[in-house]
Design a protein around this motif. Sequence first.
Motif, PDB file in Angstrom:
ATOM      1  N   PRO A  96      31.258  -6.556  11.807  1.00 50.13           N
ATOM      2  CA  PRO A  96      31.502  -7.693  12.517  1.00 50.13           C
ATOM      3  C   PRO A  96      32.633  -8.461  12.403  1.00 50.13           C
ATOM      4  N   GLN A  97      33.282  -8.722  11.100  1.00 47.71           N
ATOM      5  CA  GLN A  97      34.306  -9.357  11.191  1.00 47.71           C
ATOM      6  C   GLN A  97      35.584  -8.800  11.394  1.00 47.71           C
ATOM      7  N   ALA A  98      35.675  -7.342  11.431  1.00 48.38           N
ATOM      8  CA  ALA A  98      36.895  -6.625  12.132  1.00 48.38           C
ATOM      9  C   ALA A  98      36.613  -6.668  13.478  1.00 48.38           C
ATOM     10  N   LEU A  99      35.483  -6.961  14.209  1.00 49.79           N
ATOM     11  CA  LEU A  99      35.162  -6.908  15.706  1.00 49.79           C
ATOM     12  C   LEU A  99      35.763  -8.394  15.906  1.00 49.79           C
ATOM     13  N   ALA A 100      35.282  -9.419  15.187  1.00 46.19           N
ATOM     14  CA  ALA A 100      35.894 -10.880  15.505  1.00 46.19           C
ATOM     15  C   ALA A 100      37.335 -10.983  15.623  1.00 46.19           C
ATOM     16  N   ARG A 101      38.023 -10.150  14.723  1.00 48.51           N
ATOM     17  CA  ARG A 101      39.571 -10.538  14.604  1.00 48.51           C
ATOM     18  C   ARG A 101      39.964  -9.517  15.999  1.00 48.51           C
ATOM     19  N   ALA A 102      39.353  -8.381  16.544  1.00 49.61           N
ATOM     20  CA  ALA A 102      39.425  -7.580  17.490  1.00 49.61           C
ATOM     21  C   ALA A 102      39.364  -8.569  18.814  1.00 49.61           C
ATOM     22  N   ASN A 103      38.506  -9.054  18.653  1.00 45.66           N
ATOM     23  CA  ASN A 103      37.972 -10.304  19.991  1.00 45.66           C
ATOM     24  C   ASN A 103      39.049 -11.335  20.285  1.00 45.66           C
ATOM     25  N   ARG A 104      39.451 -11.618  19.006  1.00 48.65           N
ATOM     26  CA  ARG A 104      40.307 -12.774  19.220  1.00 48.65           C
ATOM     27  C   ARG A 104      41.884 -12.274  19.740  1.00 48.65           C
ATOM     28  N   ARG A 105      42.002 -11.000  19.256  1.00 47.65           N
ATOM     29  CA  ARG A 105      43.277 -10.394  20.178  1.00 47.65           C
ATOM     30  C   ARG A 105      43.160 -10.101  21.423  1.00 47.65           C
ATOM     31  N   PHE A 106      42.035  -9.837  21.730  1.00 44.24           N
ATOM     32  CA  PHE A 106      41.614  -9.412  23.304  1.00 44.24           C
ATOM     33  C   PHE A 106      41.797 -10.626  23.867  1.00 44.24           C
ATOM     34  N   HIS A 107      41.123 -11.742  23.507  1.00 47.77           N
ATOM     35  CA  HIS A 107      41.254 -13.115  24.039  1.00 47.77           C
ATOM     36  C   HIS A 107      42.580 -13.573  24.473  1.00 47.77           C
ATOM     37  N   LYS A 108      43.328 -13.589  23.158  1.00 47.21           N
ATOM     38  CA  LYS A 108      44.830 -13.991  23.280  1.00 47.21           C
ATOM     39  C   LYS A 108      45.672 -13.154  24.168  1.00 47.21           C
ATOM     40  N   GLN A 109      45.272 -11.768  24.311  1.00 44.31           N
ATOM     41  CA  GLN A 109      46.004 -11.058  25.299  1.00 44.31           C
ATOM     42  C   GLN A 109      45.780 -11.568  26.827  1.00 44.31           C
TER      43      GLN A 109
END
Length: 214
Positions: free
Chosen positions: A119-132
């Motif tokens: 979940p923590q790695a997925l949360a970081r990836a989720n933030r990158r996705f939204h930032k993009q």
Amino acid sequence: MCAQQTNKDAYSLILEAIDAGLYSPGDRLVESELAERFGVSRTPIREALQRLETQSLLTRDGRSLIVASLDHNQMAELYVVRTELEGLAARLAAQHATPEEIRVLREMVEEDRALLGDPQALARANRRFHKQIHLASHNRYLVQQLDLVHRSMALLASTSLAAEGRGDRALAEHDEIVACLEAHDGDGAYEALKIHISKAFETRLRLDSEKAPV
């Protein structure tokens, strides 16, 4: 110029530590401890803490500064604003994103499947996705407002992606958002991203209700 860069670094380091959960709501932040942790002198740390306080990310507890927390109403208000701004970013991205930006988003969705179960790695990836998506909107003022919203999101102590099954559903929602961007469907992208944020909010409400004292 060097001092300004140091101030920025200290601010970013503290903000990233809060976002990563190293400091949770209610934790006390001490100048000397932060300076030692980050290898920065106390003056830029002090200025960074003042800046974070003016942004309501830190609050006073007597003479101490602690990481702020969001009550139920504040969280609901934050999600209302986030939902509309994120939806607008998706609508604009559908109109203005370059083919390269859309391909990067598609690659993110595919690569993030490997993170299911973390979940923590997925949360970081989720933030990158939204930032993009924010950047693909090509609207600097919207990006600035979304940055402010996402700083406040760091005050939520847990990630909704920790809920059972939420990671799979979130990636399916990301897939739908990117499909709308690929089709240059602004209305569809707007609705898909709003639904995505709404589902995340519902999940967070359920998680919080399970932790509430009986």
